[in-house]
Motif scaffolding. Structure first.
Motif, PDB file in Angstrom:
ATOM      1  N   PRO A 167       0.813  -1.225   0.000  1.00  0.00           N
ATOM      2  CA  PRO A 167       0.000   0.000   0.000  1.00  0.00           C
ATOM      3  C   PRO A 167       0.840   1.266   0.000  1.00  0.00           C
ATOM      4  CG  PRO A 167      -0.088  -1.087   2.146  1.00  0.00           C
ATOM      5  CD  PRO A 167       0.558  -2.049   1.197  1.00  0.00           C
ATOM      6  N   LEU A 168       2.018   1.222   0.630  1.00  0.00           N
ATOM      7  CA  LEU A 168       2.900   2.394   0.637  1.00  0.00           C
ATOM      8  C   LEU A 168       3.309   2.769  -0.783  1.00  0.00           C
ATOM      9  CD1 LEU A 168       4.823   4.502   1.885  1.00  0.00           C
ATOM     10  CD2 LEU A 168       6.499   2.652   2.173  1.00  0.00           C
ATOM     11  N   PHE A 169       3.816   1.805  -1.542  1.00  0.00           N
ATOM     12  CA  PHE A 169       4.285   2.101  -2.894  1.00  0.00           C
ATOM     13  C   PHE A 169       3.132   2.452  -3.830  1.00  0.00           C
ATOM     14  CE2 PHE A 169       7.956  -0.826  -1.677  1.00  0.00           C
ATOM     15  CZ  PHE A 169       8.788   0.244  -1.369  1.00  0.00           C
ATOM     16  N   ALA A 170       1.983   1.810  -3.626  1.00  0.00           N
ATOM     17  CA  ALA A 170       0.824   2.132  -4.461  1.00  0.00           C
ATOM     18  C   ALA A 170       0.359   3.564  -4.206  1.00  0.00           C
ATOM     19  CB  ALA A 170      -0.314   1.154  -4.182  1.00  0.00           C
ATOM     20  N   LEU A 171       0.369   3.973  -2.942  1.00  0.00           N
ATOM     21  CA  LEU A 171      -0.030   5.337  -2.593  1.00  0.00           C
ATOM     22  C   LEU A 171       0.960   6.348  -3.158  1.00  0.00           C
ATOM     23  CD1 LEU A 171      -2.138   6.991  -1.019  1.00  0.00           C
ATOM     24  CD2 LEU A 171      -0.704   6.742   1.017  1.00  0.00           C
ATOM     25  N   VAL A 172       2.232   6.022  -3.073  1.00  0.00           N
ATOM     26  CA  VAL A 172       3.265   6.896  -3.634  1.00  0.00           C
ATOM     27  C   VAL A 172       3.060   7.059  -5.137  1.00  0.00           C
ATOM     28  CG1 VAL A 172       5.736   7.031  -4.185  1.00  0.00           C
ATOM     29  CG2 VAL A 172       4.999   6.495  -1.856  1.00  0.00           C
TER      30      VAL A 172
ATOM     31  N   SER B 260       1.740  10.341  -9.845  1.00  0.00           N
ATOM     32  CA  SER B 260       0.992  10.578 -11.085  1.00  0.00           C
ATOM     33  C   SER B 260       0.323  11.947 -11.075  1.00  0.00           C
ATOM     34  CB  SER B 260      -0.064   9.487 -11.295  1.00  0.00           C
ATOM     35  OG  SER B 260      -1.119   9.586 -10.331  1.00  0.00           O
ATOM     36  N   GLU B 261       0.091  12.477  -9.873  1.00  0.00           N
ATOM     37  CA  GLU B 261      -0.508  13.804  -9.731  1.00  0.00           C
ATOM     38  C   GLU B 261       0.552  14.908  -9.640  1.00  0.00           C
ATOM     39  OE1 GLU B 261      -4.454  12.236  -7.238  1.00  0.00           O
ATOM     40  OE2 GLU B 261      -2.813  13.247  -6.191  1.00  0.00           O
ATOM     41  N   GLY B 262       1.821  14.516  -9.656  1.00  0.00           N
ATOM     42  CA  GLY B 262       2.904  15.492  -9.553  1.00  0.00           C
ATOM     43  C   GLY B 262       3.155  15.983  -8.144  1.00  0.00           C
ATOM     44  N   ASN B 263       2.586  15.293  -7.150  1.00  0.00           N
ATOM     45  CA  ASN B 263       2.755  15.705  -5.755  1.00  0.00           C
ATOM     46  C   ASN B 263       3.962  14.966  -5.166  1.00  0.00           C
ATOM     47  OD1 ASN B 263       2.529  16.443  -3.088  1.00  0.00           O
ATOM     48  ND2 ASN B 263       0.341  16.041  -2.934  1.00  0.00           N
ATOM     49  N   PHE B 264       5.143  15.368  -5.595  1.00  0.00           N
ATOM     50  CA  PHE B 264       6.358  14.653  -5.206  1.00  0.00           C
ATOM     51  C   PHE B 264       6.726  14.894  -3.740  1.00  0.00           C
ATOM     52  CE2 PHE B 264       7.003  15.599  -9.841  1.00  0.00           C
ATOM     53  CZ  PHE B 264       6.725  14.309 -10.266  1.00  0.00           C
ATOM     54  N   GLU B 265       6.347  16.036  -3.207  1.00  0.00           N
ATOM     55  CA  GLU B 265       6.651  16.329  -1.803  1.00  0.00           C
ATOM     56  C   GLU B 265       5.985  15.311  -0.885  1.00  0.00           C
ATOM     57  OE1 GLU B 265       6.152  19.977   1.466  1.00  0.00           O
ATOM     58  OE2 GLU B 265       5.720  20.321  -0.661  1.00  0.00           O
ATOM     59  N   THR B 266       4.715  14.985  -1.178  1.00  0.00           N
ATOM     60  CA  THR B 266       4.011  13.984  -0.379  1.00  0.00           C
ATOM     61  C   THR B 266       4.635  12.609  -0.563  1.00  0.00           C
ATOM     62  OG1 THR B 266       1.941  15.227  -0.480  1.00  0.00           O
ATOM     63  CG2 THR B 266       1.774  12.870   0.034  1.00  0.00           C
TER      64      THR B 266
END
Length: 271
Positions: free
Chosen positions: A146-151, A156-162
C-alpha cells in the motif's frame, strides 16, 4: 500431488513456464481439490501474460479455499485483462471476507487507482483509492504494497513532496497515520521489514527525486540502495537511467539497461 507442485515451483523460479504449467497440471490431475495447485496454475498463467486464463484458475482456488492470496490473484488478473469493474467487485468481496487484513484493503485501493473514471462507480476514484491504501497502512504500517501504491498515485498527480514524506516515514517506521495506535509487535514488524528491505524504499525514493528533477538527491539514494543491496536491479537500472539524464543523453536508450538487467537481474518489484 505435492512433488509435482514442487517441480512446478522450481521451473517457475527458472521462468520456464511451459514446464511449470505441465507439472502443475499433473498435480491437479492427481487431486482436483488441491487449492494451492490451482492457485499456482493461475500464477503461472498470469506470469505468462494470460490473465483471462489465470482468472479461471484463481477462481477455482478461491472456490476451494477462500483466502487473500487467491483474491490477490483474481484482482491482479482482472486488472491485467482491463476488467476493472470485476477487479473492484472482487476486491470488495475480499474485504468482506477479511475486513482487518491490510492485503484485502490494499486490493480495493489498487483496483480503484487503476480503473478509468467511467468504471470506478459513483463516488469512487483516486481519492477513495488513497483512503483505502491509507487504511491498509493503518492496519499494517509495515506493509510495503500500500505504501508504494499510494506513492505512485501521488507521483501521477505530480505531488512529489508527499511522495518523499511517505517514503521517508516508511523508512523511519512511522508510516501509519497519527490516529493509528501501534503496538510493540507492530512496531517490531515494521522495523524488521525496513531493516531487511530498506534498499527498495531507497530505490523508490530515488525514482521520485528523479521525476522531480532533484538529481543530486536521487543519486545519493540510488548509491545508498546499492550499498545496502548490490543486487537490487531496480536501483542499478535506475542509476544507469539517471546518469544518462545527467549527461544529457536519452534515458530511454535500452542498451545500457539491458546490460544491467542481464548482470543483475530484474530486481524486486515494488508491489
Amino acid at each position: 500431488p505435492e512433488p509435482w507442485v514442487c517441480l512446478s515451483l522450481y521451473h517457475l523460479a527458472r521462468e520456464d513456464h511451459e514446464k511449470s504449467i505441465a507439472f502443475v497440471d499433473k498435480a491437479i490431475s492427481l487431486d482436483q481439490q488441491h487449492a494451492f495447485a490451482h492457485y499456482l496454475r493461475g500464477s503461472i498463467l498470469l506470469s505468462s501474460h494470460r490473465p483471462d486464463h489465470a482468472v479461471v484458475s484463481f477462481f477455482r482456488a478461491n472456490d476451494l479455499q477462500r483466502d487473500i492470496p487467491s483474491y490477490e490473484g483474481l484482482v491482479e488478473s482482472y486488472l491485467a485483462a482491463n476488467k476493472f469493474k470485476e477487479a473492484i467487485c472482487t476486491a470488495k468481496e475480499a474485504i468482506s471476507q477479511a475486513p482487518r487484513d491490510a492485503r484485502a484493503t490494499t486490493l480495493v485501493g489498487l483496483a480503484l487507482a487503476q480503473a478509468p473514471p467511467n468504471q470506478q462507480g459513483a463516488g469512487e476514484g483516486k481519492d477513495r483509492a488513497k483512503r483505502a491504501l491509507k487504511k491498509a497502512m493503518d492496519i499494517d504500517p509495515g506493509a510495503p504494497r500500500p505504501l508504494f501504491a499510494l506513492v505512485d498515485i501521488y507521483a501521477s498527480e505530480g505531488n512529489f513532496e508527499t511522495c518523499v514524506k511517505l517514503l521517508q516515514d516508511g523508512m523511519d517506521g512511522t508510516g501509519a497515520t497519527k490516529e493509528s495506535s501501534r503496538t510493540s509487535s507492530t512496531s517490531s514488524h515494521t522495523n524488521t521489514w525496513v531493516k531487511e528491505h530498506g534498499d527498495i524504499i531507497q530505490a523508490k525514493l530515488a525514482e521520485i527525486y528523479t521525476l522531480d528533477e532533484k538529481y543530486d538527491s536521487a543519486l545519493e539514494c540510488y548509491h545508498t540502495a546499492i550499498s545496502m543491496n548490490p543486487h537490487n536491479g531496480l536501483a542499478v537500472q535506475g542509476l544507469e537511467r539517471l546518469e544518462k539524464i545527467m549527461r544529457g543523453l536519452d534515458p530511454d536508450d535500452d542498451e545500457m539497461q539491458e546490460e544491467a538487467s542481464e548482470e543483475y537481474g530484474g530486481g524486486e518489484e515494488y508491489y
